[in-house]
Design a protein around this motif. Structure first.
Motif, mmCIF file in Angstrom:
data_model
loop_
_atom_site.group_PDB
_atom_site.id
_atom_site.type_symbol
_atom_site.label_atom_id
_atom_site.label_comp_id
_atom_site.label_asym_id
_atom_site.label_seq_id
_atom_site.Cartn_x
_atom_site.Cartn_y
_atom_site.Cartn_z
ATOM 1 N N TYR A 132 16.819 -30.598 -18.604
ATOM 2 C CA TYR A 132 16.576 -29.575 -17.707
ATOM 3 C C TYR A 132 17.674 -28.613 -17.868
ATOM 4 O O TYR A 132 18.977 -28.783 -17.617
ATOM 5 N N ILE A 147 19.021 -25.793 -15.763
ATOM 6 C CA ILE A 147 19.342 -24.885 -14.290
ATOM 7 C C ILE A 147 20.880 -24.365 -14.174
ATOM 8 O O ILE A 147 20.994 -23.059 -14.073
ATOM 9 N N THR A 148 21.705 -25.081 -14.440
ATOM 10 C CA THR A 148 23.335 -24.440 -14.294
ATOM 11 C C THR A 148 23.557 -23.443 -15.362
ATOM 12 O O THR A 148 23.226 -23.528 -16.552
ATOM 13 N N GLY A 155 26.569 -23.208 -10.475
ATOM 14 C CA GLY A 155 26.346 -24.459 -10.566
ATOM 15 C C GLY A 155 25.919 -25.077 -9.043
ATOM 16 O O GLY A 155 24.942 -25.153 -9.003
ATOM 17 N N SER A 156 26.963 -25.141 -8.327
ATOM 18 C CA SER A 156 26.681 -25.657 -6.864
ATOM 19 C C SER A 156 25.755 -24.740 -6.184
ATOM 20 O O SER A 156 24.858 -24.899 -5.516
ATOM 21 N N HIS A 168 25.656 -27.035 -19.781
ATOM 22 C CA HIS A 168 25.633 -28.778 -19.574
ATOM 23 C C HIS A 168 24.086 -29.199 -19.711
ATOM 24 O O HIS A 168 23.674 -29.777 -18.829
ATOM 25 N N THR A 224 21.913 -31.565 -20.370
ATOM 26 C CA THR A 224 21.983 -32.978 -20.927
ATOM 27 C C THR A 224 20.537 -33.384 -21.522
ATOM 28 O O THR A 224 19.451 -33.124 -21.037
ATOM 29 N N HIS A 266 25.396 -32.474 -24.333
ATOM 30 C CA HIS A 266 25.015 -31.368 -22.973
ATOM 31 C C HIS A 266 25.332 -29.963 -23.509
ATOM 32 O O HIS A 266 26.480 -29.434 -23.048
ATOM 33 N N VAL A 286 31.435 -38.386 -13.469
ATOM 34 C CA VAL A 286 30.591 -37.290 -13.157
ATOM 35 C C VAL A 286 29.709 -37.565 -12.231
ATOM 36 O O VAL A 286 29.081 -36.528 -11.480
ATOM 37 N N ILE A 323 30.129 -35.088 -9.326
ATOM 38 C CA ILE A 323 29.912 -33.714 -9.769
ATOM 39 C C ILE A 323 28.674 -33.212 -9.776
ATOM 40 O O ILE A 323 28.065 -32.281 -9.444
ATOM 41 N N TRP A 324 27.706 -34.199 -10.456
ATOM 42 C CA TRP A 324 26.090 -33.738 -11.065
ATOM 43 C C TRP A 324 25.289 -33.866 -9.813
ATOM 44 O O TRP A 324 25.765 -34.667 -8.940
ATOM 45 N N ALA A 342 27.868 -31.697 -6.229
ATOM 46 C CA ALA A 342 29.132 -32.401 -6.084
ATOM 47 C C ALA A 342 29.416 -32.895 -4.651
ATOM 48 O O ALA A 342 28.959 -32.740 -3.806
ATOM 49 N N GLU A 399 31.558 -32.461 -2.724
ATOM 50 C CA GLU A 399 31.821 -31.262 -1.557
ATOM 51 C C GLU A 399 30.350 -30.662 -0.892
ATOM 52 O O GLU A 399 30.484 -30.412 0.231
HETATM 53 C C1 LIG Z 1 28.060 -34.497 -17.815
HETATM 54 C C2 LIG Z 1 27.187 -33.193 -17.193
HETATM 55 C C3 LIG Z 1 25.936 -33.197 -17.346
HETATM 56 C C4 LIG Z 1 24.980 -32.309 -16.499
HETATM 57 N N1 LIG Z 1 23.811 -32.035 -16.832
HETATM 58 C C5 LIG Z 1 23.132 -31.094 -16.409
HETATM 59 C C6 LIG Z 1 21.840 -30.809 -16.657
HETATM 60 O O1 LIG Z 1 21.065 -31.510 -17.392
HETATM 61 N N2 LIG Z 1 21.137 -29.729 -16.350
HETATM 62 C C7 LIG Z 1 21.849 -28.863 -15.553
HETATM 63 O O2 LIG Z 1 21.161 -27.851 -15.229
HETATM 64 N N3 LIG Z 1 23.165 -29.098 -15.035
HETATM 65 C C8 LIG Z 1 23.838 -30.074 -15.389
HETATM 66 N N4 LIG Z 1 25.083 -30.283 -14.961
HETATM 67 C C9 LIG Z 1 25.871 -29.347 -14.207
HETATM 68 C C10 LIG Z 1 26.126 -29.855 -12.785
HETATM 69 O O3 LIG Z 1 25.042 -30.021 -11.922
HETATM 70 C C11 LIG Z 1 27.083 -28.879 -12.340
HETATM 71 O O4 LIG Z 1 28.368 -29.099 -13.151
HETATM 72 C C12 LIG Z 1 27.299 -29.290 -10.815
HETATM 73 O O5 LIG Z 1 26.115 -28.872 -9.974
HETATM 74 C C13 LIG Z 1 28.511 -28.348 -10.481
HETATM 75 O O6 LIG Z 1 28.506 -27.141 -10.705
HETATM 76 P P1 LIG Z 1 29.590 -26.353 -11.234
HETATM 77 O O7 LIG Z 1 29.908 -27.142 -12.489
HETATM 78 O O8 LIG Z 1 29.359 -24.968 -11.730
HETATM 79 O O9 LIG Z 1 30.724 -26.437 -10.461
HETATM 80 P P2 LIG Z 1 31.175 -25.291 -9.213
HETATM 81 O O10 LIG Z 1 29.947 -24.889 -8.539
HETATM 82 O O11 LIG Z 1 31.717 -24.009 -9.852
HETATM 83 O O12 LIG Z 1 32.060 -25.986 -8.454
HETATM 84 C C14 LIG Z 1 33.449 -26.249 -8.687
HETATM 85 C C15 LIG Z 1 34.081 -27.130 -7.415
HETATM 86 O O13 LIG Z 1 34.049 -26.296 -6.318
HETATM 87 C C16 LIG Z 1 33.293 -27.099 -5.404
HETATM 88 N N5 LIG Z 1 32.525 -26.146 -4.590
HETATM 89 C C17 LIG Z 1 31.613 -25.346 -4.852
HETATM 90 N N6 LIG Z 1 30.920 -24.683 -3.772
HETATM 91 C C18 LIG Z 1 31.697 -25.304 -2.857
HETATM 92 C C19 LIG Z 1 31.566 -24.871 -1.399
HETATM 93 N N7 LIG Z 1 30.670 -23.961 -0.956
HETATM 94 N N8 LIG Z 1 32.611 -25.263 -0.550
HETATM 95 C C20 LIG Z 1 33.430 -26.300 -1.172
HETATM 96 N N9 LIG Z 1 33.442 -26.529 -2.425
HETATM 97 C C21 LIG Z 1 32.602 -25.938 -3.049
HETATM 98 C C22 LIG Z 1 32.433 -28.018 -6.164
HETATM 99 O O14 LIG Z 1 32.211 -29.071 -5.388
HETATM 100 C C23 LIG Z 1 33.372 -28.389 -7.171
HETATM 101 O O15 LIG Z 1 34.375 -29.391 -6.965
HETATM 102 C C24 LIG Z 1 25.869 -31.150 -15.686
HETATM 103 C C25 LIG Z 1 27.117 -31.593 -15.516
HETATM 104 C C26 LIG Z 1 28.052 -32.370 -16.158
HETATM 105 C C27 LIG Z 1 29.429 -32.366 -16.121
#
Ligand SMILES: Cc1cc2nc3c(=O)[nH]c(=O)nc-3n(C[C@H](O)[C@H](O)[C@H](O)COP(=O)(O)OP(=O)(O)OC[C@H]3O[C@@H](n4cnc5c(N)ncnc54)[C@H](O)[C@@H]3O)c2cc1C
Length: 390
Positions: free
Chosen positions: A124, A126-127, A132-133, A157, A159, A207, A359, A362-363, A366, A368
């Motif tokens: 998948y 997406i990110t 991300g979030s 990322h 996976t 990833h 993780v 996080i995934w 997260a 939050e």
């Molecule tokens: C090992 C691993 C495997 C993964 N596999 C996949 C995959 O297969 N496919 C895929 O698409 N993605 C994948 N991901 C991505 C994962 O879903 C994202 O890392 C996750 O959604 C968080 O997004 P980000 O890393 O961009 O963090 P960010 O969105 O940049 O967030 C950074 C921090 O800010 C916080 N934050 C963000 N928004 C807010 C808010 N509005 N209020 C308060 N706090 C906030 C978050 O909680 C986090 O602590 C993977 C990640 C990892 C680490």
């Protein structure tokens, strides 16, 4: 736990536990020491056994050869998968019910059913670097070009990309800003692995960061109707979050069992470590975390099976994921401490879980983000409307 689990859930629990104990756990340390890899014949055996048990079709509808299990049975199975480290439990592809609702007959035939049989493997994408979030920030585009779209962008990322042959890519269609998911053949020209970073855990599932440069994809590979956007994503999130909670419960059970066994056997100052009150307190707190996480998780699954309204369920799955993943982090940290120096060795189950469980906070949203979902439900529907009356 004796929270009235139906006989079918207990049966799933027992058969998946046997599979995990006899086939997967014995290979954890070998996987840890070899960068996550095991002999190809062994990996094929694991996948064949898992598919034979029915794990790949638990959630698929009966009309397509699935088992259409109640969610409580699926949670019971997932909890057992959570007991093994090094992602050895990720040995089977999973056909999820939302796929049969979102995909058309041709897509089910070409992608979903072969996946359920273990002939195709998905990942998948997406990110992105800056999305991300908040997926509304996704910048990858799918530009219509005749009967095709041209996908351009970069995904982070992704996976299991190294083990997959189909990538589900989320992109913004044309200039209208609407987002959609596409089946993309991994071999399509224009897809490149930009970089495959190392992560904390030792999994054979990598990833990587993927670059898409005008990748030609038939419009027929669009998942869901053109104007339906990502409506199916909510069902997907609910299930994934509940399954993460279930796996965290399995991890906690294994951690508490193994750590208590060590503390009973280890003698310090002439007595068993478990008789030292500071150690006993860590084990007691860990057992309480496990019990609470299980109750929340199984109750959410039962609420789903009872047909609770979807908005309420969405918050209930967030509560389960938030609590279970944070509890699992606490438990892993305490268990490393109880093991002492042994707990810092990569051959130790607590050390591996301590890295691997991080993780889960996080995934799939997260912690939050789960808190925001829960607080939003509370603001809109109150306590009773979010978690039900007493
Ligand atoms: C090992 C691993 C495997 C993964 N596999 C996949 C995959 O297969 N496919 C895929 O698409 N993605 C994948 N991901 C991505 C994962 O879903 C994202 O890392 C996750 O959604 C968080 O997004 P980000 O890393 O961009 O963090 P960010 O969105 O940049 O967030 C950074 C921090 O800010 C916080 N934050 C963000 N928004 C807010 C808010 N509005 N209020 C308060 N706090 C906030 C978050 O909680 C986090 O602590 C993977 C990640 C990892 C680490």
């Amino acid at each position: 736990m004796s929270f009235g689990l139906p006989p079918s859930a207990l049966a799933w629990r027992a058969k998946v536990r046997r599979f995990v104990d006899e086939e997967l756990i014995p290979h954890e340390v070998e996987a840890e020491m070899s960068g996550g890899e095991l002999a190809p014949a062994l990996l094929q055996r694991h996948e064949a056994l898992a598919i034979g048990l029915g794990l790949a079709r638990m959630d698929a509808p009966r009309r397509h050869g699935g088992l259409e299990l109640p969610l409580i049975d699926q949670v019971a199975a997932a909890e057992q998968i959570g007991r093994v480290t090094n992602a050895l439990g990720w040995c089977y592809p999973e056909a999820q019910s939302w796929m049969f609702e979102a995909c058309d007959a041709g897509q089910i035939e070409r992608f979903v059913l072969p996946m359920m049989r273990g002939e195709r493997h998905f990942c998948y994408a997406i990110t992105e670097e800056f999305a991300g979030s908040d997926v509304s920030e996704i910048a990858t585009t799918a530009t219509p070009d005749g009967d095709d779209v041209l996908i351009s962008g970069e995904k982070w990322h992704v996976t299991s990309e190294n083990l997959a042959d189909v990538i589900l890519v989320q992109a913004r269609i044309g200039g209208d800003g609407g987002q959609a998911l596409f089946f993309v053949e991994k071999g399509a020209p224009g897809i490149a692995v930009k970089r495959s970073p190392a992560y904390s855990h030792t999994y054979r599932h990598h990833h990587p960061i993927l670059a898409f440069d005008r990748v030609r994809v038939p419009q027929a590979n669009l998942i869901g109707p053109r104007d339906a956007g990502m409506t199916f994503a909510y069902a997907w999130f609910r299930r994934e979050r509940l399954m993460i909670a279930a796996r965290c419960c399995g991890a906690m059970e294994r951690l508490v069992e193994e750590t208590a066994a060590f503390a009973r056997a280890r003698r310090v100052g002439g007595e068993a470590l478990i008789d030292k009150q500071l150690i006993a307190a860590m084990l007691a707190d860990s057992l309480v975390d496990l019990q609470a996480a299980r109750l929340i998780t199984y109750e959410a699954a039962a609420a789903h099976d009872a047909g609770l309204d979807l908005k309420t369920l969405h918050a209930r799955c967030s509560i389960a994921k938030l609590f279970a993943s944070e509890a699992a982090g606490r438990v892993a940290d305490r268990c490393v401490q109880v093991f002492g120096g042994r707990g810092y060795m990569r051959e130790n189950v607590a050390e591996r879980f301590w890295r691997e469980l991080r993780v889960d906070r996080i995934w799939e949203g997260a912690s939050e983000i789960q808190r925001l979902i829960i607080a939003n439900a509370l603001a809109k529907r109150g306590v009773d409307g979010t978690i039900g009356g007493t």
